[in-house]
Design an enzyme around this catalytic site. Sequence first.
Site, PDB file in Angstrom:
ATOM      1  N   GLY A 147       0.441   4.977   5.830  1.00 11.33           N
ATOM      2  CA  GLY A 147      -0.877   4.665   4.763  1.00 11.33           C
ATOM      3  C   GLY A 147      -1.761   3.958   5.885  1.00 11.33           C
ATOM      4  O   GLY A 147      -2.824   3.621   5.119  1.00 11.33           O
TER       5      GLY A 147
ATOM      6  N   THR B 121       0.810  -1.211   0.186  1.00 11.11           N
ATOM      7  CA  THR B 121      -0.172  -0.128  -0.144  1.00 11.11           C
ATOM      8  C   THR B 121       0.574   1.395   0.264  1.00 11.11           C
ATOM      9  O   THR B 121       1.860   1.404   0.663  1.00 11.11           O
ATOM     10  CB  THR B 121      -0.786  -0.131   1.633  1.00 11.11           C
ATOM     11  OG1 THR B 121      -1.930  -0.900   1.297  1.00 11.11           O
ATOM     12  CG2 THR B 121      -1.737   1.861   1.489  1.00 11.11           C
TER      13      THR B 121
ATOM     14  N   ASP C 205       6.212  -3.972  -1.875  1.00 15.62           N
ATOM     15  CA  ASP C 205       5.784  -3.093  -1.036  1.00 15.62           C
ATOM     16  C   ASP C 205       7.021  -1.842  -0.508  1.00 15.62           C
ATOM     17  O   ASP C 205       8.080  -2.258  -0.195  1.00 15.62           O
ATOM     18  CB  ASP C 205       4.845  -3.725   0.677  1.00 15.62           C
ATOM     19  CG  ASP C 205       4.139  -2.502   0.879  1.00 15.62           C
ATOM     20  OD1 ASP C 205       3.800  -1.285   0.505  1.00 15.62           O
ATOM     21  OD2 ASP C 205       3.822  -3.035   2.628  1.00 15.62           O
ATOM     22  N   GLY C 206       5.836  -0.865   0.075  1.00 20.63           N
ATOM     23  CA  GLY C 206       7.574   0.519   0.419  1.00 20.63           C
ATOM     24  C   GLY C 206       7.452   0.543   2.009  1.00 20.63           C
ATOM     25  O   GLY C 206       6.761  -0.403   2.601  1.00 20.63           O
ATOM     26  N   ALA C 207       7.975   1.688   2.545  1.00 15.63           N
ATOM     27  CA  ALA C 207       8.526   1.569   3.728  1.00 15.63           C
ATOM     28  C   ALA C 207       8.782   3.245   4.378  1.00 15.63           C
ATOM     29  O   ALA C 207       8.878   3.752   2.777  1.00 15.63           O
ATOM     30  CB  ALA C 207       9.399   0.626   3.921  1.00 15.63           C
TER      31      ALA C 207
ATOM     32  N   SER D  19       1.876   5.507  -2.400  1.00 15.65           N
ATOM     33  CA  SER D  19       2.327   6.220  -2.969  1.00 15.65           C
ATOM     34  C   SER D  19       3.190   5.737  -4.305  1.00 15.65           C
ATOM     35  O   SER D  19       3.153   5.459  -5.570  1.00 15.65           O
ATOM     36  CB  SER D  19       3.089   7.555  -2.542  1.00 15.65           C
ATOM     37  OG  SER D  19       4.180   7.465  -1.940  1.00 15.65           O
TER      38      SER D  19
ATOM     39  N   GLU E  96      -0.907  -5.487   5.566  1.00 18.41           N
ATOM     40  CA  GLU E  96       0.518  -5.543   5.380  1.00 18.41           C
ATOM     41  C   GLU E  96       1.174  -6.936   5.631  1.00 18.41           C
ATOM     42  O   GLU E  96       2.296  -7.365   4.778  1.00 18.41           O
ATOM     43  CB  GLU E  96       1.783  -3.904   5.663  1.00 18.41           C
ATOM     44  CG  GLU E  96       0.566  -3.483   4.524  1.00 18.41           C
ATOM     45  CD  GLU E  96       1.452  -1.974   4.885  1.00 18.41           C
ATOM     46  OE1 GLU E  96       1.139  -1.071   2.988  1.00 18.41           O
ATOM     47  OE2 GLU E  96       1.864  -1.809   5.438  1.00 18.41           O
TER      48      GLU E  96
ATOM     49  N   GLY F 226       3.733   1.737   7.563  1.00 22.74           N
ATOM     50  CA  GLY F 226       1.704   1.823   8.364  1.00 22.74           C
ATOM     51  C   GLY F 226       2.271   3.616   8.084  1.00 22.74           C
ATOM     52  O   GLY F 226       0.617   4.347   8.242  1.00 22.74           O
TER      53      GLY F 226
HETATM   54  C1  5RP Z   1       1.587   2.387   4.162  1.00 22.89           C
HETATM   55  C2  5RP Z   1       2.883   1.767   4.614  1.00 22.89           C
HETATM   56  C3  5RP Z   1       4.162   2.380   3.042  1.00 22.89           C
HETATM   57  O1  5RP Z   1       4.636   1.315   2.426  1.00 22.89           O
HETATM   58  C4  5RP Z   1       4.414   3.603   3.477  1.00 22.89           C
HETATM   59  O2  5RP Z   1       3.689   4.607   4.154  1.00 22.89           O
HETATM   60  C5  5RP Z   1       4.891   4.479   2.191  1.00 22.89           C
HETATM   61  O3  5RP Z   1       4.416   5.147   1.784  1.00 22.89           O
HETATM   62  P1  5RP Z   1       4.912   5.936  -0.113  1.00 22.89           P
HETATM   63  O4  5RP Z   1       5.279   5.000  -0.659  1.00 22.89           O
HETATM   64  O5  5RP Z   1       3.584   6.350  -0.209  1.00 22.89           O
HETATM   65  O6  5RP Z   1       6.335   6.659   1.003  1.00 22.89           O
HETATM   66  O7  5RP Z   1       3.837   1.382   5.281  1.00 22.89           O
HETATM   67  O8  5RP Z   1       0.576   1.651   5.572  1.00 22.89           O
END
Ligand code: 5RP
Length: 223
Positions: free
Chosen positions: A97, A28, A81-83, A30, A103, A95
């Site tokens: 998001g 989840t 996934d992102g971080a 961007s 996740e 987290g």
């Molecule tokens: C969502 C997350 C996202 O992976 C984290 O917040 C990074 O988000 P972005 O890619 O928008 O910087 O953990 O719960």
Amino acid sequence: MTQDELKALVGQAALRYIQPGMMVGVGTGSTVNKFIDALASVKGQIAGAVSSSIASTERLKALGVPVFDANAVEELAVYVDGADEIDRAGYMVKGGGAALTREKIVAAQSRQFICIADESKLVDTLGTFPLPVEVIPMASARLVRQFARMGGQARIRMKDGAPLVTDNGQQILDVTGLRITDPLAFEAQVSQWPGVVTVGVFAFQKADVCLLGTSEGVKTLTF
Ligand code: 5RP
């Protein structure tokens, strides 16, 4: 390159881990949105996706990628996934998001965690980004006091003037002032506090690979 361009770069680069016929775990945020856009270009070749949030599910479906319930799939080969932060051992804070619980569930059923992030996310020690913790609302005030005892300032995350409600019907505490020098011990400790649903330290479900978007291109870190 802008941060948005770096996110697009790593979202596209993650496709190299996707094989024909695969069921893909999808995170989840961007950065993951860029990956979902890239994944849609090979949607005819994959079996589908298991998603970590309502937002990602909606985006996947809108682009024609079939989405399956996590319970319908025993194991996933990869989770992308992102971080919010990732350290040089692959431990992460996630987290931002508010999707950390799902996740962590999808990450736990995946053999390989591919983290996609722009270089601003790489840190020496976790804790600068406010640590998200999903909590049962009736425990929030006690958990705020418990974090204060370890030097953290916890605040309930708000949205439109009211506490944010997660996809699971719970609340998020964002905790500042922590320096997480032993992510495994920290995750083990906080996870067992009554009322904590999920702590946003991903140490037991750490990344295996990080595709890091930099001005020199995508760097591949393996842990
Ligand atoms: C969502 C997350 C996202 O992976 C984290 O917040 C990074 O988000 P972005 O890619 O928008 O910087 O953990 O719960």
